[in-house]
Design a protein around this motif. Sequence first.
Motif, short mmCIF file in Angstrom:
data_model
loop_
_atom_site.label_atom_id
_atom_site.label_comp_id
_atom_site.label_asym_id
_atom_site.label_seq_id
_atom_site.Cartn_x
_atom_site.Cartn_y
_atom_site.Cartn_z
N GLY A 1 0.85 -1.17 -0.14
CA GLY A 1 0.06 0.03 0.11
C GLY A 1 0.74 1.23 -0.11
N LEU A 2 1.91 1.41 -0.39
CA LEU A 2 3.17 2.32 -0.17
C LEU A 2 3.40 2.71 -1.52
CD1 LEU A 2 3.40 1.29 2.61
CD2 LEU A 2 5.62 2.39 2.89
N ASN A 3 3.73 4.02 -1.69
CA ASN A 3 4.08 4.43 -3.13
C ASN A 3 5.57 4.49 -3.37
OD1 ASN A 3 1.67 6.64 -2.55
ND2 ASN A 3 1.71 5.98 -4.66
N VAL A 4 5.96 4.26 -4.84
CA VAL A 4 7.33 4.05 -4.88
C VAL A 4 7.54 4.84 -6.06
CG1 VAL A 4 9.14 2.39 -5.78
CG2 VAL A 4 7.21 1.38 -4.36
N ILE A 5 8.71 5.57 -5.66
CA ILE A 5 9.38 6.77 -6.79
C ILE A 5 10.53 6.04 -6.99
CG2 ILE A 5 10.05 9.05 -7.16
CD1 ILE A 5 8.74 9.68 -4.35
N GLY A 6 10.76 5.97 -8.54
CA GLY A 6 12.13 5.57 -9.05
C GLY A 6 12.83 6.81 -9.69
#
Length: 258
Positions: A116-121
């Motif tokens: 449920g967490l966002n991921v920034i790449g």
Amino acid sequence: MKKRNINIATLIDGDNAEAKYLQNITEEISKYGRITIKRIYGDWSGNRMKKWKEKLSLYSLKPIQNFAYTKGKNATDIALVIDAMDILYREEIDAFCLVSSDSDFTGIANRIRESGLNVIGVGKKQTPKSFTNACDIFTFTESFKKEVPEESPEEVSEEILKKSKNKKSKKKKKEKIKKTQKIDIPFLRYALSVVKQENEEVLLSQLAESIKQLDPDFDSKKYGYKNFNTMFSALNTDFEMIYHTDNSTISIKDKKAT
């Protein structure tokens, strides 16, 4: 990803990422929230991490040592993944930023999103699709401006100045070429329709997030525009920009929808 009181854990693959973009990376991540954990992984016993060493104290980066005990085995990747899982379950974090161009991080990116967490790449354009698509948002380092040299103008040689002028000239030519590329208007309309409200208006920040989620590779700079603001300002035939009373909040409306 909306910006609010978001705590972000930033984990950098020092063996893969480039130190010259650290300032840009920090500024990009800070758009989405507060960086509460900053760690960089690599073998600090060698010269490979020299450029990163110069930036550790300046950016409050915590170095994580990983010796390459076995040739061909990337200990850095393994250590970063283990730390990511540890942080996921032990720390109060809302999002992760993974700085690397390595597809090996596809699995951990998917695992974080499943929680449920966002991921920034953040990585190079050569980053495999498997990793970029596993992130909610992915920014290519090629879109960043390189850091300004710390030396004063007096210390810069005449040869370097000539090279700088040549680069600026080439950049202007490239920008002219970029502006000839046509933006996919139907795609932008679809991205707007996904998040639009009853009044047909959408906050520019929400629309930008929708575009990035639908196409992580989309970058306004490819079309010669500095950001989404200037891009939609130029697309005034198709979209209307509505400025709120604070003069800083902007909404976008599809003119054909009226």
